[in-house]
Design an enzyme around this catalytic site. Structure first.
Site, PDB file in Angstrom:
ATOM      1  N   GLU A 734       9.258  69.982   6.196  1.00 34.02           N
ATOM      2  CA  GLU A 734      10.589  69.446   6.531  1.00 34.02           C
ATOM      3  C   GLU A 734      11.519  70.531   7.069  1.00 34.02           C
ATOM      4  OE1 GLU A 734      11.225  67.659   2.698  1.00 34.02           O
ATOM      5  OE2 GLU A 734      12.208  69.472   1.966  1.00 34.02           O
ATOM      6  N   PRO A 735      11.211  71.018   8.274  1.00 31.19           N
ATOM      7  CA  PRO A 735      12.054  72.067   8.869  1.00 31.19           C
ATOM      8  C   PRO A 735      13.361  71.505   9.422  1.00 31.19           C
ATOM      9  CG  PRO A 735      10.325  71.428  10.388  1.00 31.19           C
ATOM     10  CD  PRO A 735      10.084  70.633   9.130  1.00 31.19           C
ATOM     11  N   CYS A 804      43.537  81.883   8.707  1.00 28.91           N
ATOM     12  CA  CYS A 804      44.246  82.847   7.871  1.00 28.91           C
ATOM     13  C   CYS A 804      43.375  83.322   6.719  1.00 28.91           C
ATOM     14  CB  CYS A 804      45.551  82.240   7.382  1.00 28.91           C
ATOM     15  SG  CYS A 804      46.636  81.951   8.764  1.00 28.91           S
ATOM     16  N   GLU A 805      42.349  84.024   7.048  1.00 28.78           N
ATOM     17  CA  GLU A 805      41.426  84.617   6.080  1.00 28.78           C
ATOM     18  C   GLU A 805      40.892  85.898   6.723  1.00 28.78           C
ATOM     19  OE1 GLU A 805      39.647  83.229   3.199  1.00 28.78           O
ATOM     20  OE2 GLU A 805      40.725  81.313   3.183  1.00 28.78           O
TER      21      GLU A 805
HETATM   22  N1  LLP Z   1      14.216  71.037   2.737  1.00 27.19           N
HETATM   23  C1  LLP Z   1      15.106  71.213   1.762  1.00 27.19           C
HETATM   24  C2  LLP Z   1      14.887  70.623   0.474  1.00 27.19           C
HETATM   25  C3  LLP Z   1      16.247  71.985   1.999  1.00 27.19           C
HETATM   26  O1  LLP Z   1      17.127  72.169   1.030  1.00 27.19           O
HETATM   27  C4  LLP Z   1      16.442  72.545   3.275  1.00 27.19           C
HETATM   28  C5  LLP Z   1      17.628  73.343   3.562  1.00 27.19           C
HETATM   29  C6  LLP Z   1      15.477  72.323   4.273  1.00 27.19           C
HETATM   30  C7  LLP Z   1      14.380  71.580   3.965  1.00 27.19           C
HETATM   31  C8  LLP Z   1      15.604  72.852   5.672  1.00 27.19           C
HETATM   32  O2  LLP Z   1      15.661  74.238   5.690  1.00 27.19           O
HETATM   33  P1  LLP Z   1      15.650  74.978   7.131  1.00 27.19           P
HETATM   34  O3  LLP Z   1      14.316  74.701   7.814  1.00 27.19           O
HETATM   35  O4  LLP Z   1      16.771  74.465   7.933  1.00 27.19           O
HETATM   36  O5  LLP Z   1      15.792  76.411   6.832  1.00 27.19           O
HETATM   37  N2  LLP Z   1      23.292  76.608   5.526  1.00 27.19           N
HETATM   38  C9  LLP Z   1      22.229  77.588   5.490  1.00 27.19           C
HETATM   39  C10 LLP Z   1      20.894  76.968   5.279  1.00 27.19           C
HETATM   40  C11 LLP Z   1      20.844  76.136   4.033  1.00 27.19           C
HETATM   41  C12 LLP Z   1      19.643  75.315   3.961  1.00 27.19           C
HETATM   42  C13 LLP Z   1      19.732  74.319   2.890  1.00 27.19           C
HETATM   43  N3  LLP Z   1      18.536  73.599   2.712  1.00 27.19           N
HETATM   44  C14 LLP Z   1      22.260  78.402   6.779  1.00 27.19           C
HETATM   45  O6  LLP Z   1      23.106  78.119   7.624  1.00 27.19           O
HETATM   46  O7  LLP Z   1      21.490  79.317   6.957  1.00 27.19           O
END
Ligand code: LLP
Length: 853
Positions: A734-735, A804-805
């Site tokens: 699940e990317p 403003c941070e």
């Molecule tokens: N599956 C689950 C259960 C997750 O919690 C996440 C991401 C993904 C898949 C997808 O992960 P990805 O392939 O996008 O890395 N806001 C942070 C990333 C937080 C991801 C949260 N969960 C950032 O901007 O780097």
């Protein structure tokens, strides 16, 4: 211009020298060429010196002469008088032997002939080839100085010269001509005897001459384009260092780089003569410029080097805490044994030092003798073989905060000593020698990923060694749709209105197709939290993706955008009961990640098939805030509670059909998913009812220039090998980020500029309210001035927004062209976790979203 032994050994190489000298002449410069002896000649001369038998010496001198005749033949030149003179002098020295001159003085004079002959030959060749060249005897210019603690050997074979700008020499040369050639490696001492300069000899000569003449610059022509961020033999991805100051270059040379001998830099420092290292075979390459310190560079680690063969000596004072004179006592022993100490670590009752083999003659006898003498004043432990890994960069201590990821790597291995140089230029770790070869490439990569080695600053860092000299297999550059085909359209969009997110659907599809090539994976779900734009959801549904959602809102967005056939996952965390109730009314497969949900709301799930999300006890990812494993993170059911969960499931007639684990985001190591897969599979074997394993997302996209992309084919091989052992489970992934990061950019417009001391701030009309990743995770996003993409990046800016941070910074220390109000600035890789994480903070306008297809 200095040329080494291989560069002067053949006719084509001399033709090359001629071209290079002519090109400098064409620039209006007067040129002094400094040469080494032809390759192999210095060794032959040394052997001749070691020869007791006169006949054999004479024979050796003849063979040496022949090498020079052969080259002259090839050049179709007669033997010039200057060379004939040298050859007959050499023959005489061979005939006479040391005699009254003394062994060492004779050896120095004999060996000096290598350079005397090559330079005489060079003068003839260059003059004949249309560049009238004056032959200069280096000994008339370089006077060796007497130093304290010098014995006869070091005086004659490892001499030092004090080279101060000498206007008289300059004037003398100005009268003589425009092109000169002289010898590296040799000088003359006060009594008039010829002396050698020892290691690094010819380069050091070039520096002495550079200083004497206060040259425009000293050019060292060699077989590589300059200094690199690491030894390219160990780290092919090492980057060319285009600009260094004297101290940094000296530090890099002292801690392992072989291109330059550390001692050849100091003569240039005071007269501030720059040194340029260039590749003789590829003169078009930029090379490395070493000069006085330049302030307007981003602080950066410049290089990582490793020295092997280090011996550590640990000395414990026996029961005498803070005993006065302890250090004096132990160091006296090192002096006694002629051993120079490199690194030092000290405590009240212990001093540990390292001995570097390049500065010491370290054999086991020398160490044993030292240890036995030291044993009289303290308890001694010798630790060897060790290696010293050194990070070099000006202002090392101010960069510590960028090194956390790199330092974490040392958690796995034994570190014997840490030392930071008092000049604030290096940080050294002494470890066991056998770990270094594997560790170094990895550390280099981590330094780039952590933004500690600022490869984004193209004024400092050039191409990788691999790109310059390797097989040409360089990782494809990050998505460049916005740089090329869509640039004009983006400029129009930005001029119309900002802030704006722009998404490029062809890139989303391209990424999707790449992941679909993972033959081992049975089902791919898009983690919609990364970007919920309906057009992206639709495009991915068309590519056959399922969808992973974490809230009713995400589920609704997906249900509204994609066809009924697309599989859905609901993977919430600490969600209220109502969310589960609602999700159960949809077709989504639901995952549970605690005992609580069955203990308290068990009847909701009666008769259902669910997915169990487990915590494998560790997290991974680009920042600690995106690591989702271990007891420090709130996600997943700890593996030790799985049996309790199964009992509860049984009690409520719930069937565990899938196992799930997601350890974090931004992972660039293919092996990671194989490990998770293997662990889930062996857990599934215990459960029995499991049909599929979901190994999560987290596939990283490199953000810093020079960082390697994930190798999807390699990932597939990793997964296939696990699948071969567990063919009875379906494999799901699940990317999120991987599919959309490069497909999106944030457009903003320049609002104003400000200077504060040496800092320059470039303001744009949106900041952390639109893109919070830099503020939250110190995430690195490439930033360009799209309006001035082709203009030279001359200033170093902090790119900030209007919030403003103090944390409202989109990019620190960015090299950009001088900007004007209204210029369109583009923040790259903003397709993932950009708009979805934005906020109305300060009541600033939200960024609009635009789709390009
Ligand atoms: N599956 C689950 C259960 C997750 O919690 C996440 C991401 C993904 C898949 C997808 O992960 P990805 O392939 O996008 O890395 N806001 C942070 C990333 C937080 C991801 C949260 N969960 C950032 O901007 O780097």
């Amino acid at each position: 211009m200095k040329f080494g032994g291989t560069s002067v050994a053949t006719l084509p190489r001399w033709q090359n020298i001629r071209e290079l000298v002519a090109s400098r002449r064409a620039e209006g410069a007067r040129v002094l060429v400094v040469v080494s002896a032809l390759t192999g000649i210095t060794d032959a001369l040394k052997q001749m010196c070691a020869q007791e038998d006169k006949g054999k010496r004479v024979e050796a001198a003849r063979a040496i002469a022949q090498r020079h005749y052969d080259l002259l033949d090839h050049m179709q030149l007669a033997v010039p008088a200057t060379l004939a003179e040298r050859l007959s002098e050499l023959a005489m020295l061979a005939e006479d032997g040391p005699g009254a001159m003394g062994e060492l003085a004779w050896a120095a004079l004999v060996q000096a002939h290598g350079e005397l002959m090559s330079s005489a030959l060079g003068a003839a060749f260059l003059s004949h080839a249309g560049l009238p060249t004056e032959w200069l005897d280096a000994r008339d210019c370089l006077a060796a100085v007497a130093l304290p603690n010098q014995n006869e050997r070091t005086k004659l074979l490892s001499a030092m010269v004090e080279a101060r700008p000498d206007p008289a020499l300059n004037a003398r040369l100005a009268e003589l001509g425009e092109v000169f050639i002289t010898q590296g490696f040799i000088a003359r001492e006060a009594q008039g005897r010829t002396v050698l300069l020892g290691r690094g000899g010819s380069d050091t000569s070039a520096s002495y001459f550079g200083a004497l003449l206060k040259a425009q610059r000293v050019e060292i022509w060699t077989d590589v384009a300059g200094m690199f961020t690491a030894n390219p033999r160990q780290v092919p991805g090492a980057r060319l260092l285009q600009r260094l100051d004297y101290e940094e270059a000296q530090e890099i040379a002292s801690t392992g780089a072989k291109v330059l001998h550390p001692r050849c830099l100091s003569p240039l420092r005071e007269p501030r003569v720059p040194m340029l290292i260039k590749d003789t075979n590829r003169p078009e390459l930029e090379g490395t410029v070493i000069g006085p310190e330049v302030r307007e560079h981003a602080p950066s680690v410049k290089a990582i080097s490793a020295r092997k063969g280090i011996t550590l000596v640990s000395m414990e004072s026996v029961g005498m805490w803070q005993q006065v004179g302890f250090l004096a006592d132990v160091f006296a022993q090192f002096k006694q044994h002629g051993l120079s100490v490199d690194l030092i670590g000290s405590a009240e009752t212990n001093v540990t030092v390292s001995l570097d083999p390049t500065e010491n003659l370290l054999d086991s006898d020398a160490i044993a003798a030292l240890a036995s003498d030291l044993a009289k004043v303290c308890r001694v432990k010798v630790i060897a073989p060790c290696a010293a890994i050194t990070l070099v960069g000006r202002g090392m201590r101010s960069m510590l905060h960028t090194l956390s990821g790199v330092l974490a790597e040392f958690g796995q291995i034994r570190v014997h000593l840490i030392s930071q140089s008092s000049n604030n230029l290096n940080l050294t770790f002494v470890v066991d020698e056998n770990v270094v070869d594997d560790l170094l490439p990895h550390l280099h990569e981590l330094l780039i990923a952590a933004g500690a080695l600022r490869t984004d600053d193209s004024a400092l860092f050039g191409p990788s060694w691999q790109a310059l000299y390797g097989s040409g297999e360089v990782a494809a550059p990050a998505a460049s749709w916005w740089r090329t085909a869509e640039r004009e359209r983006l400029l129009r969009l930005g001029a119309e209105r900002t802030p704006r997110y722009v998404y490029h659907l062809p890139t989303v599809r391209q990424q999707a197709r790449e992941l679909k090539s993972l033959g081992a994976v049975d089902r791919l779900h898009y983690a919609v939290k990364a970007n919920t734009h309906p057009a992206i959801l639709k495009a991915l549904a068309e590519e056959g993706f399922g969808f992973e959602c974490v809230s009713p809102g995400e589920l609704k967005a997906v249900l509204a955008a994609v066809p009924e056939s697309a599989p859905l996952l609901f993977t919430p965390n600490f969600a209220p009961r109502a969310d589960y109730e609602w999700a159960l009314t949809t077709r989504a497969t639901i995952s549970l990640d605690a005992l609580y949900q069955l203990e308290n709301w068990g009847e909701l799930f009666r008769g259902r098939e669910i997915v169990l999300r487990v915590d494998l006890g560790r997290g991974l990812g680009h920042h600690e805030k995106v690591r989702t494993g271990g007891s420090g993170s709130k996600f997943g059911l700890p593996v030790e509670l799985v049996d309790s969960f199964l009992r509860l499931a049984d009690a409520h007639g719930v069937i565990v059909r899938g196992l799930h684990a997601h350890l974090g985001s931004g992972i660039l190591d293919e092996g990671h998913w194989g490990e998770v897969y293997g662990q889930l599979a062996s857990l599934a074997e215990r459960i029995g009812s499991v049909a599929f394993l979901d190994i999560g997302g987290g596939l990283g996209v490199p953000s810093h220039p020079g960082e390697a992309r994930l190798d999807i084919a390699a990932l597939d091989r990793v997964l296939r090998s696990v699948k071969a052992a567990y063919p009875h489970y379906q494999l799901w992934m699940e990317p999120g980020r991987y599919l959309v990061a490069d497909a999106g950019v944030l457009l903003a417009r320049v609002t104003q500029q400000k200077g504060k001391g040496s800092w320059r701030y470039l303001g744009v009309d949106t900041g952390m309210n639109s893109l919070i990743r830099p503020a939250l995770y110190e995430a690195w996003h490439e930033i360009v001035n799209l309006t001035r993409l082709d203009e030279p990046a001359t200033g170093l800016f902090q790119v900030v927004g209007p919030i403003c941070e103090s944390g409202d910074v989109l990019g620190t220390d960015r090299r950009l062209p001088e900007a004007q109000e209204g210029d369109v600035v583009l923040v790259a890789q903003a397709g993932a976790y950009g708009k979805v994480m934005s906020s109305p903070y300060n009541m600033r306008d939200e960024a609009e979203e635009v789709i390009l297809d």
